[in-house]
Design a protein around this motif. Structure first.
Motif, PDB file in Angstrom:
ATOM      1  N   LEU A 167      25.814   3.217   9.750  1.00  0.00           N
ATOM      2  CA  LEU A 167      25.922   3.528  11.222  1.00  0.00           C
ATOM      3  C   LEU A 167      27.516   4.020  11.681  1.00  0.00           C
ATOM      4  CD1 LEU A 167      23.578   0.664  12.347  1.00  0.00           C
ATOM      5  CD2 LEU A 167      23.152   3.315  11.978  1.00  0.00           C
ATOM      6  N   HIS A 211      27.796   6.847  20.525  1.00  0.00           N
ATOM      7  CA  HIS A 211      27.546   6.999  19.067  1.00  0.00           C
ATOM      8  C   HIS A 211      27.086   8.404  18.829  1.00  0.00           C
ATOM      9  CE1 HIS A 211      23.932   6.437  21.432  1.00  0.00           C
ATOM     10  NE2 HIS A 211      23.114   7.369  20.332  1.00  0.00           N
ATOM     11  N   GLY A 253      14.470  -1.784  17.086  1.00  0.00           N
ATOM     12  CA  GLY A 253      15.749  -1.246  17.096  1.00  0.00           C
ATOM     13  C   GLY A 253      16.141  -0.640  18.413  1.00  0.00           C
ATOM     14  N   ALA A 254      17.461  -0.077  18.375  1.00  0.00           N
ATOM     15  CA  ALA A 254      17.527   0.810  19.767  1.00  0.00           C
ATOM     16  C   ALA A 254      16.746   1.727  19.941  1.00  0.00           C
ATOM     17  CB  ALA A 254      19.260   1.248  19.378  1.00  0.00           C
ATOM     18  N   TYR A 261      19.154  -0.032  13.776  1.00  0.00           N
ATOM     19  CA  TYR A 261      20.180  -0.926  14.405  1.00  0.00           C
ATOM     20  C   TYR A 261      19.484  -2.319  14.946  1.00  0.00           C
ATOM     21  CZ  TYR A 261      23.095   2.962  15.845  1.00  0.00           C
ATOM     22  OH  TYR A 261      24.260   3.817  15.935  1.00  0.00           O
ATOM     23  N   HIS A 271      28.146  -5.434  11.858  1.00  0.00           N
ATOM     24  CA  HIS A 271      28.671  -5.792  13.259  1.00  0.00           C
ATOM     25  C   HIS A 271      30.173  -5.512  13.533  1.00  0.00           C
ATOM     26  CE1 HIS A 271      24.753  -7.251  14.531  1.00  0.00           C
ATOM     27  NE2 HIS A 271      24.601  -8.079  13.660  1.00  0.00           N
ATOM     28  N   LEU A 274      30.980  -1.941  13.293  1.00  0.00           N
ATOM     29  CA  LEU A 274      30.513  -1.023  14.606  1.00  0.00           C
ATOM     30  C   LEU A 274      31.472  -1.478  15.821  1.00  0.00           C
ATOM     31  CD1 LEU A 274      26.719  -1.661  14.049  1.00  0.00           C
ATOM     32  CD2 LEU A 274      27.734   0.648  14.390  1.00  0.00           C
ATOM     33  N   TYR A 323      22.045  -2.844  20.526  1.00  0.00           N
ATOM     34  CA  TYR A 323      23.087  -1.727  20.541  1.00  0.00           C
ATOM     35  C   TYR A 323      22.559  -0.434  21.281  1.00  0.00           C
ATOM     36  CZ  TYR A 323      26.073  -3.936  16.935  1.00  0.00           C
ATOM     37  OH  TYR A 323      26.936  -4.729  15.963  1.00  0.00           O
TER      38      TYR A 323
END
Length: 487
Positions: A167, A211, A253-254, A261, A271, A274, A323
């Protein structure tokens, strides 16, 4: 008095606690900290939607998302809406944009060349919605000027995944990074327009720290070293979930769909990486914004230029087990940095407690420039408060934000959520049959970990804030068309 230039810098998805001047010891932001010292730094500025297009249409028009009719990503702003850039252009300003606009649908499947535009007033339009992907054809446009710039320089867009998590990538070197392209185009605009008599208005809309998390390798390495002293995000998923939307993202997840995520899929090292990547992107932003401010100074235009720095909305960054962004109204999602500076005209100040909305920026800039505020604008001008008041630290009694099915992936239930906060409490209402809400005492619980919605002792507070929320929603109705007569 010469009309002031406007330099409006907006980052993408930058939460409020990411500058040295707002208390973050893990970032290096000397240029923005310096801008804050000589300007007005707001510690409680709030976006009107925690998602890109509704927020951007709102602050560029000075109207609420539901009113400007861009309450969702993927909607087109109606052609009759008036952006503040149009008002400045009609008043004789040379208007330019660098980077992202995103007030209409912006996906190659529906806009294969570039984002659809209304009569927005921008005569110089260096557009790049986002850098694209390593695959030249994926999520890219022929009019993406950043990618055209790379091609001119003989470079290809690359991103190398990190071992801690794919990620995070080591992105383009600083010389070829999208953030540098934004700064180069902004400097060019400032230098060219400095030779003319007409005032100018420039929107510099950086894509970072949105992102994908892909800072240059050297910035990431420095941030990783600093991050070793930082706490990890938290807490993670916990029962009971304060909202069904948060619970769905814990499972899926996101964005309720990006399982990579999911909290349980990420190691402590992931973590930390990120967070470091996000902070590294902000370090890079600060350095490139410093170049822009230096160019403004060297051109002799600083004293007659109002500089705004802000972001469109925040980033969850792992807090509360999530996230990115979504139908969440935690401080990290809706509270953003905001700095206004006009050397010699705005007295330097730190507004610790003043509640302001991003809708207030457009009318404030117009009044500071001596221009009339259009009747359709709903934000409140801060001009008198900033230039004539006795230093009071209060502006608004409440701030309001909304998420009205703003992203297509939040279903079962559909996400219609509104928020109001005052100087102590925040109320979040989940609209729909059988849905409740959230209530936080921000004085006693600044991390928003204890939902008081169902606490009997807080019943009167909840009722009062629900009445306030109803008022704010009612007063968000469109003031246009203007009444012409009594009947």
């Amino acid at each position: 008095m010469d009309r002031p230039n406007i330099l409006w810098i907006c980052t993408d998805q930058q939460r409020y606690d990411t500058l040295g001047c707002t208390g973050n010891p893990y970032v290096e932001t000397p240029n923005l900290d310096g801008l804050a010292r000589e300007g007005v730094c707001f510690h409680h500025a709030y976006c009107q939607s925690p998602v890109c297009a509704p927020s951007r249409a709102s602050f560029l028009s000075g109207r609420y998302p539901r009113t400007v009719r861009v309450r969702q990503n993927g909607q087109d702003i109606p052609r009759e809406e008036v952006l503040v850039s149009r008002v400045f252009a009609d008043s004789g300003y040379h208007c330019g944009l660098v980077g992202k606009l995103h007030v209409s649908a912006c996906h190659p499947s529906v806009e294969p060349f570039m984002e659809r535009r209304i009569d927005d007033g921008y005569k110089v339009f260096h557009w790049s919605h986002h850098p694209g992907r390593a695959d030249e054809r994926a999520l890219n446009w022929p009019a993406n000027e950043y990618r055209l710039w790379l091609k001119e320089k003989g470079e290809r867009f690359t991103a190398v995944p990190r071992p801690e998590t794919d990620l995070v990538c080591e992105g383009m070197p600083e010389a070829y990074h999208p953030t540098t392209w934004h700064a180069d185009r902004a400097i060019e605009f400032i230098q060219v327009n400095g030779a003319f008599d007409a005032p100018w208005f420039l929107s510099v809309n950086f894509y970072d720290p949105h992102h994908p998390f892909d800072p240059p390798a050297e910035y990431l390495e420095r941030a990783l070293k600093r991050s070793m002293k930082a706490p990890l995000p938290g807490p993670g998923p916990r029962a009971p979930a304060p909202s069904p939307f948060l619970e769905n993202e814990w499972k899926n997840g996101a964005y309720n769909r990006l399982k990579e995520y999911r909290w349980e899929n990420l190691s402590p090292q992931a973590h930390r990486c990120l967070r470091a990547a996000y902070w590294a992107m902000i370090d890079l932003l600060d350095h490139q914004i410093g170049r822009i401010l230096d160019a403004l100074e060297k051109s002799g235009q600083m004293k007659n230029t109002i500089v705004v720095f802000m972001s469109d909305h925040g980033e969850m960054l792992g807090d509360h087990g999530v996230y990115l962004k979504g139908p969440h109204f935690y401080e990290c999602s809706v509270r953003v940095p905001l700095i206004l500076s006009w050397r010699g005209k705005l007295k330097p100040a730190v507004k610790e407690n003043a509640l302001v909305e991003l809708t207030d920026v457009a009318p404030t800039l117009l009044e500071l420039a001596g221009l009339e505020v259009p009747e359709g604008m709903q934000g409140l001008s801060m001009r008198s408060w900033l230039t004539e008041s006795s230093g009071a630290d209060e502006f608004r009694d409440t701030v309001y934000s909304e998420y009205l099915n703003a992203m297509s992936w939040h279903t079962e239930p559909a996400a219609y959520v509104t928020m109001v906060r005052d100087d102590r409490y925040k109320l979040i209402c989940h609209h729909g049959k059988g849905l409740g809400g959230e209530l936080y005492d921000l004085l006693a619980d600044p991390e928003e970990l204890h939902n008081l919605w169902n606490e009997p002792k807080c019943g009167e507070i909840r009722f009062a804030l629900l009445k306030t929320l109803c008022d704010r929603m009612a007063f968000a109705c469109d003031p246009l068309p203007v009444r012409r007569s009594d009947f």
